[in-house]
Design a protein around this motif. Structure first.
Motif, PDB file in Angstrom:
ATOM      1  N   THR A 256      24.065 -16.151 -10.422  1.00  0.00           N
ATOM      2  CA  THR A 256      22.714 -15.613 -10.357  1.00  0.00           C
ATOM      3  C   THR A 256      22.450 -15.089  -8.960  1.00  0.00           C
ATOM      4  OG1 THR A 256      21.797 -17.070 -12.062  1.00  0.00           O
ATOM      5  CG2 THR A 256      20.265 -16.232 -10.426  1.00  0.00           C
ATOM      6  N   LEU A 257      21.855 -13.905  -8.869  1.00  0.00           N
ATOM      7  CA  LEU A 257      21.418 -13.338  -7.597  1.00  0.00           C
ATOM      8  C   LEU A 257      19.904 -13.236  -7.609  1.00  0.00           C
ATOM      9  CD1 LEU A 257      22.037 -11.759  -4.881  1.00  0.00           C
ATOM     10  CD2 LEU A 257      21.780  -9.685  -6.268  1.00  0.00           C
ATOM     11  N   ALA A 258      19.277 -13.690  -6.519  1.00  0.00           N
ATOM     12  CA  ALA A 258      17.833 -13.531  -6.362  1.00  0.00           C
ATOM     13  C   ALA A 258      17.549 -13.152  -4.917  1.00  0.00           C
ATOM     14  CB  ALA A 258      17.101 -14.825  -6.722  1.00  0.00           C
ATOM     15  N   LEU A 259      16.561 -12.285  -4.717  1.00  0.00           N
ATOM     16  CA  LEU A 259      16.214 -11.897  -3.344  1.00  0.00           C
ATOM     17  C   LEU A 259      14.748 -11.532  -3.239  1.00  0.00           C
ATOM     18  CD1 LEU A 259      15.778  -8.569  -2.815  1.00  0.00           C
ATOM     19  CD2 LEU A 259      18.232  -8.552  -3.221  1.00  0.00           C
ATOM     20  N   VAL A 260      14.253 -11.648  -2.008  1.00  0.00           N
ATOM     21  CA  VAL A 260      12.916 -11.179  -1.642  1.00  0.00           C
ATOM     22  C   VAL A 260      13.074 -10.250  -0.455  1.00  0.00           C
ATOM     23  CG1 VAL A 260      10.707 -11.832  -0.622  1.00  0.00           C
ATOM     24  CG2 VAL A 260      11.646 -13.178  -2.496  1.00  0.00           C
ATOM     25  N   ALA A 261      12.463  -9.072  -0.525  1.00  0.00           N
ATOM     26  CA  ALA A 261      12.461  -8.117   0.578  1.00  0.00           C
ATOM     27  C   ALA A 261      11.013  -7.757   0.902  1.00  0.00           C
ATOM     28  CB  ALA A 261      13.251  -6.857   0.213  1.00  0.00           C
ATOM     29  N   ASP A 262      10.643  -7.850   2.171  1.00  0.00           N
ATOM     30  CA  ASP A 262       9.278  -7.598   2.630  1.00  0.00           C
ATOM     31  C   ASP A 262       9.301  -6.370   3.527  1.00  0.00           C
ATOM     32  OD1 ASP A 262       6.764  -7.591   3.734  1.00  0.00           O
ATOM     33  OD2 ASP A 262       6.786  -9.675   4.391  1.00  0.00           O
ATOM     34  N   GLY A 263       8.796  -5.241   3.013  1.00  0.00           N
ATOM     35  CA  GLY A 263       8.874  -3.981   3.723  1.00  0.00           C
ATOM     36  C   GLY A 263       7.939  -3.876   4.908  1.00  0.00           C
ATOM     37  N   MET A 264       8.349  -3.088   5.909  1.00  0.00           N
ATOM     38  CA  MET A 264       7.567  -2.864   7.114  1.00  0.00           C
ATOM     39  C   MET A 264       7.561  -1.364   7.402  1.00  0.00           C
ATOM     40  SD  MET A 264       9.302  -5.893   9.395  1.00  0.00           S
ATOM     41  CE  MET A 264      10.941  -5.272   8.974  1.00  0.00           C
ATOM     42  N   GLY A 265       6.508  -0.916   8.070  1.00  0.00           N
ATOM     43  CA  GLY A 265       6.456   0.476   8.469  1.00  0.00           C
ATOM     44  C   GLY A 265       5.308   1.246   7.862  1.00  0.00           C
ATOM     45  N   GLY A 266       4.348   0.544   7.297  1.00  0.00           N
ATOM     46  CA  GLY A 266       3.188   1.248   6.762  1.00  0.00           C
ATOM     47  C   GLY A 266       3.205   1.362   5.261  1.00  0.00           C
ATOM     48  N   HIS A 267       2.101   1.801   4.725  1.00  0.00           N
ATOM     49  CA  HIS A 267       1.812   1.819   3.288  1.00  0.00           C
ATOM     50  C   HIS A 267       2.979   2.315   2.434  1.00  0.00           C
ATOM     51  CE1 HIS A 267      -0.189   2.542  -0.488  1.00  0.00           C
ATOM     52  NE2 HIS A 267      -0.042   3.844  -0.366  1.00  0.00           N
ATOM     53  N   ALA A 268       3.378   3.565   2.588  1.00  0.00           N
ATOM     54  CA  ALA A 268       4.432   4.114   1.730  1.00  0.00           C
ATOM     55  C   ALA A 268       5.813   3.700   2.198  1.00  0.00           C
ATOM     56  CB  ALA A 268       4.326   5.633   1.688  1.00  0.00           C
ATOM     57  N   ALA A 269       6.042   3.717   3.506  1.00  0.00           N
ATOM     58  CA  ALA A 269       7.383   3.465   4.020  1.00  0.00           C
ATOM     59  C   ALA A 269       7.858   2.052   3.738  1.00  0.00           C
ATOM     60  CB  ALA A 269       7.420   3.745   5.524  1.00  0.00           C
ATOM     61  N   GLY A 270       6.978   1.081   3.868  1.00  0.00           N
ATOM     62  CA  GLY A 270       7.373  -0.301   3.609  1.00  0.00           C
ATOM     63  C   GLY A 270       7.802  -0.516   2.168  1.00  0.00           C
ATOM     64  N   GLU A 271       7.075   0.086   1.251  1.00  0.00           N
ATOM     65  CA  GLU A 271       7.445  -0.016  -0.163  1.00  0.00           C
ATOM     66  C   GLU A 271       8.811   0.599  -0.412  1.00  0.00           C
ATOM     67  OE1 GLU A 271       4.666   1.218  -3.138  1.00  0.00           O
ATOM     68  OE2 GLU A 271       2.945   0.799  -1.842  1.00  0.00           O
ATOM     69  N   VAL A 272       9.052   1.740   0.197  1.00  0.00           N
ATOM     70  CA  VAL A 272      10.329   2.435   0.013  1.00  0.00           C
ATOM     71  C   VAL A 272      11.471   1.604   0.580  1.00  0.00           C
ATOM     72  CG1 VAL A 272      11.685   4.456   0.677  1.00  0.00           C
ATOM     73  CG2 VAL A 272       9.292   4.728  -0.021  1.00  0.00           C
ATOM     74  N   ALA A 273      11.287   1.071   1.779  1.00  0.00           N
ATOM     75  CA  ALA A 273      12.351   0.310   2.435  1.00  0.00           C
ATOM     76  C   ALA A 273      12.737  -0.915   1.635  1.00  0.00           C
ATOM     77  CB  ALA A 273      11.920  -0.086   3.843  1.00  0.00           C
ATOM     78  N   SER A 274      11.762  -1.702   1.177  1.00  0.00           N
ATOM     79  CA  SER A 274      12.079  -2.928   0.453  1.00  0.00           C
ATOM     80  C   SER A 274      12.703  -2.627  -0.904  1.00  0.00           C
ATOM     81  CB  SER A 274      10.827  -3.802   0.283  1.00  0.00           C
ATOM     82  OG  SER A 274       9.877  -3.190  -0.570  1.00  0.00           O
ATOM     83  N   ALA A 275      12.170  -1.620  -1.610  1.00  0.00           N
ATOM     84  CA  ALA A 275      12.716  -1.279  -2.927  1.00  0.00           C
ATOM     85  C   ALA A 275      14.138  -0.739  -2.814  1.00  0.00           C
ATOM     86  CB  ALA A 275      11.813  -0.261  -3.620  1.00  0.00           C
ATOM     87  N   LEU A 276      14.372   0.091  -1.806  1.00  0.00           N
ATOM     88  CA  LEU A 276      15.699   0.666  -1.605  1.00  0.00           C
ATOM     89  C   LEU A 276      16.707  -0.417  -1.244  1.00  0.00           C
ATOM     90  CD1 LEU A 276      17.506   3.157  -1.366  1.00  0.00           C
ATOM     91  CD2 LEU A 276      16.671   3.441   0.982  1.00  0.00           C
ATOM     92  N   ALA A 277      16.361  -1.292  -0.323  1.00  0.00           N
ATOM     93  CA  ALA A 277      17.272  -2.364   0.075  1.00  0.00           C
ATOM     94  C   ALA A 277      17.564  -3.298  -1.096  1.00  0.00           C
ATOM     95  CB  ALA A 277      16.676  -3.145   1.243  1.00  0.00           C
ATOM     96  N   ALA A 278      16.537  -3.664  -1.841  1.00  0.00           N
ATOM     97  CA  ALA A 278      16.724  -4.574  -2.971  1.00  0.00           C
ATOM     98  C   ALA A 278      17.659  -3.973  -4.014  1.00  0.00           C
ATOM     99  CB  ALA A 278      15.371  -4.913  -3.599  1.00  0.00           C
TER     100      ALA A 278
END
Length: 300
Positions: free
Chosen positions: A53-75
């Motif tokens: 099983t793989l589980a992860l949490v990613a918390d984006g940084m860099g502002g409204h749109a950028a943080g969402e993109v960074a965490s979703a992309l990394a995940a």
């Protein structure tokens, strides 16, 4: 409860199984959720004692749109590489984190509106009765064994680093204005040095594993977290922990994953279900290492 994502799955291994859930919530203050979560178990065509099983949490940084993109992309990059790899788990996790780091940087370079974005990422792979950790940032992984809650990850924040170096006390760090300064994250620099355990931590029947973003750990004391994990199954525990963070102000996005480690039940000739008995060693040690080979031992 309004939630962005929730999931509950079961992963079976020859000795233990993982039953878990994840929940992410925007909180009471922010208009968007910059957290991303992943929870995947072995597909039918893959051996669960090798894939797990793989589980992860990613918390984006860099502002409204950028943080969402960074965490979703990394995940997504970590999930894809983990699911497609046949390498040993530590090597797979390191490769996945390095690829995710490169993907975040490349996306920011190609999209000026995302410049400066980054993300924490804390991942656990529970494979063959062992837990492996990969980590960058201040999202956390915990283990509850009995009544004792142990933080498995080490915060990559300025205050935590100063505490480790003896420059300030833990009490001083709790009131310092630099608590949200992250010193290691995906997307922050080309050469990422994530903490990756070189050996797995043996899990035992009754263990509970928790993943969370700082939207939970900054607002809910460890004693309250432990009490919830002891009392409730994974899905209910996720909901209760998010509710506690919201009641404490909900100043940030809140992401939680709770995973119960269970021995499979057997059926005797009389038809009564019983749980396989496991002998727990007195000391269990795990190691993590960075790219330079430095190790840290955790005693539970």
């Amino acid at each position: 409860m309004t939630a962005r994502a929730m999931n509950a799955r079961v992963d079976a291994t020859p000795a233990l199984r993982t039953r878990g859930a994840m929940l992410t919530h925007v909180g009471r203050v922010r208009s968007s959720n910059e957290d991303s979560v992943v929870f995947v178990s072995a597909p039918e065509e893959r051996s669960s004692d090798q894939w797990g099983t793989l589980a992860l949490v990613a918390d984006g940084m860099g502002g409204h749109a950028a943080g969402e993109v960074a965490s979703a992309l990394a995940a997504e990059v970590v999930r894809r590489i983990y699911c497609g790899s046949s390498l040993p788990v530590p090597e797979t996790l390191r490769t996945a984190f390095e690829a995710a780091n490169a993907a975040v940087i490349q996306h920011a370079d190609a999209h000026p509106e995302c410049r400066g974005m980054g993300t924490t990422c804390t991942a656990v792979a529970m494979v063959g009765g062992k837990l492996f950790l990969a980590h960058a940032g201040d999202s956390r992984a915990y283990l509850l064994r009995g009544e004792v809650l142990t933080q498995l990850s080490e915060d990559h924040s300025l205050n935590a680093q100063l505490v480790r170096e003896g420059v300030m006390t833990k009490e001083e760090a709790e009131t310092s204005p630099n608590g949200n300064v992250i010193v290691k994250a995906l997307g922050s620099r080309a050469e990422l040095d994530p903490a990756v355990w070189s050996e797995g931590l043996p899990l035992v029947d009754g263990d509970k594993v928790l993943l969370c973003s700082d939207g939970l750990s900054n607002l809910v004391p460890d004693t309250d977290i432990a009490a919830v994990l002891q009392r409730l199954p994974p899905t209910d525990a996720c909901e209760a922990l998010v509710e506690r963070a919201l009641a404490a102000g909900g100043f940030d996005n809140i992401s939680v994953g709770v995973f119960a480690i269970e021995a499979p039940k057997t059926v005797d000739r009389a038809g009564a279900a019983r749980t396989t008995r496991r002998i727990v060693p007195q000391e269990i040690l795990a190691e993590d290492s960075d790219a330079r080979g430095a190790t840290r031992r955790i005693k539970l």
